[in-house]
Motif scaffolding. Structure first.
Motif, PDB file in Angstrom:
ATOM      1  N   ASN A 121       0.831  -1.212   0.000  1.00  0.00           N
ATOM      2  CA  ASN A 121       0.000   0.000   0.000  1.00  0.00           C
ATOM      3  C   ASN A 121       0.860   1.256   0.000  1.00  0.00           C
ATOM      4  OD1 ASN A 121       0.876  -0.470   2.747  1.00  0.00           O
ATOM      5  ND2 ASN A 121      -0.658   1.017   3.427  1.00  0.00           N
ATOM      6  N   GLY A 141      -7.434   2.068  -2.587  1.00  0.00           N
ATOM      7  CA  GLY A 141      -8.207   2.590  -1.468  1.00  0.00           C
ATOM      8  C   GLY A 141      -8.018   4.080  -1.313  1.00  0.00           C
ATOM      9  N   GLU A 142      -8.222   4.590  -0.106  1.00  0.00           N
ATOM     10  CA  GLU A 142      -8.089   6.009   0.184  1.00  0.00           C
ATOM     11  C   GLU A 142      -6.618   6.391   0.324  1.00  0.00           C
ATOM     12  OE1 GLU A 142     -10.380   8.411   0.473  1.00  0.00           O
ATOM     13  OE2 GLU A 142     -12.059   7.087  -0.002  1.00  0.00           O
ATOM     14  N   HIS A 151      -4.983   3.537   2.516  1.00  0.00           N
ATOM     15  CA  HIS A 151      -5.599   2.928   3.690  1.00  0.00           C
ATOM     16  C   HIS A 151      -7.099   2.802   3.474  1.00  0.00           C
ATOM     17  CE1 HIS A 151      -1.890   4.594   5.685  1.00  0.00           C
ATOM     18  NE2 HIS A 151      -1.915   3.376   6.181  1.00  0.00           N
ATOM     19  N   GLY A 152      -7.785   2.307   4.492  1.00  0.00           N
ATOM     20  CA  GLY A 152      -9.235   2.292   4.487  1.00  0.00           C
ATOM     21  C   GLY A 152      -9.846   0.936   4.192  1.00  0.00           C
ATOM     22  N   LYS A 153     -11.173   0.913   4.179  1.00  0.00           N
ATOM     23  CA  LYS A 153     -11.927  -0.325   4.015  1.00  0.00           C
ATOM     24  C   LYS A 153     -11.592  -1.042   2.716  1.00  0.00           C
ATOM     25  CE  LYS A 153     -16.659  -2.129   3.928  1.00  0.00           C
ATOM     26  NZ  LYS A 153     -18.098  -1.783   4.013  1.00  0.00           N
ATOM     27  N   ALA A 154     -11.532  -0.288   1.610  1.00  0.00           N
ATOM     28  CA  ALA A 154     -11.237  -0.913   0.319  1.00  0.00           C
ATOM     29  C   ALA A 154      -9.843  -1.543   0.311  1.00  0.00           C
ATOM     30  CB  ALA A 154     -11.354   0.118  -0.802  1.00  0.00           C
ATOM     31  N   ALA A 155      -8.880  -0.880   0.933  1.00  0.00           N
ATOM     32  CA  ALA A 155      -7.521  -1.416   1.010  1.00  0.00           C
ATOM     33  C   ALA A 155      -7.501  -2.721   1.804  1.00  0.00           C
ATOM     34  CB  ALA A 155      -6.589  -0.389   1.639  1.00  0.00           C
ATOM     35  N   HIS A 158      -8.964  -5.435  -0.247  1.00  0.00           N
ATOM     36  CA  HIS A 158      -8.009  -5.844  -1.286  1.00  0.00           C
ATOM     37  C   HIS A 158      -7.030  -6.865  -0.707  1.00  0.00           C
ATOM     38  CE1 HIS A 158      -5.233  -4.564  -4.795  1.00  0.00           C
ATOM     39  NE2 HIS A 158      -4.669  -5.603  -4.211  1.00  0.00           N
TER      40      HIS A 158
END
Length: 249
Positions: A121, A141-142, A151-155, A158
């Motif tokens: 990331n 992600g964000e 970072h974040g939920k999407a990361a 993934h």
């Protein structure tokens, strides 16, 4: 020759060639290698160059912001010793996680010739490992501009799609009580890496040992090994744990 004149010559060479070597710099400026190293460290602290093992590189302002560059340059010799040892545990064919820590970033220079896949990331890691033997999987992600990372939920989602044989991660603190972070975002993504890795290495200098910061996010038994320069007194704290301790000088 005073520092200001040496500074200008160093910057002129960086602008011309993109990098400098300590030994060559010392010979060119007729100074000791100790002085050359001190000059480069000062210029790195001022945000004017990026320190590498044995020299320095010109900063690309589009690649890595100065605050990250300067953090990566702090205690560079210690970080390089830790990362050089970590690289011994990475072999062709490996799939590894690398987070956005400044120590983990310095691992890049030691793995560029390895035929491996890196899932990360970290934008500086991506930049450093492009156009080499390493295959990259870039987490989405964000974007966090301060950390130069995603970072974040999407990361986290993934990361959950993949498995890696090894993870090389940094923390803000580690003690027999567990792993500690200064932010929830960092804690969440580090936990995601740990959960999806068969074996987790924590890379940290002595200052992180027994440093119980803002947020405890994992128990010590959730990671497998620590690579550090800490002395025996600090490392004895882990004697009653299952953690494998790999010490560097």
């Amino acid at each position: 020759m005073n520092f200001q004149k040496r500074k200008q010559k160093i910057l002129d060479q960086l602008n011309s060639t993109g990098e400098v070597d300590i030994k060559e710099l010392a010979a060119t400026l007729a100074i000791s290698e100790i002085t050359a190293r001190r000059d480069l460290n000062q210029l790195a602290a001022d945000g004017l160059l990026y320190r590498t093992h044995g020299g320095a590189m010109k900063i690309d302002p589009l690649a890595k912001p100065l605050d990250f560059v300067n953090k990566a340059a702090q205690n560079s010799s210690v970080k390089d010793s830790i990362c050089r040892k970590a690289a011994e545990y990475i072999h062709d064919g490996d799939i590894i996680f690398m987070d956005c820590g400044s120590t983990v970033f310095r691992l890049c220079q030691f793995i560029k010739n390895k035929k491996i896949k890196v899932i990360t990331n970290s934008l500086p890691v991506i930049y450093e490992l492009q156009n080499c033997q390493v295959s990259l999987n870039i987490i989405g992600g964000e974007f966090d501009s301060k950390r130069q990372a995603v970072h974040g939920k999407a990361a986290n989602e993934h990361i959950a799609r993949y498995r890696a044989g090894k993870a090389f991660l940094g923390v803000d603190g580690i003690s027999p009580n567990g792993l500690f972070a200064n932010s929830e975002l960092e804690a969440e993504i580090t936990s995601a890496y740990i959960n999806q890795s068969a074996f987790t290495y924590i890379l940290c200098d002595a200052g992180k040992i027994n440093n119980q910061t803002y947020l405890k996010f994992a128990d010590i038994n959730q990671v497998d090994a620590i690579i550090t320069n800490a002395d025996d007194k600090k490392l004895n704290l882990f004697a009653e744990t299952a953690l494998t301790v790999i010490k560097v000088e």
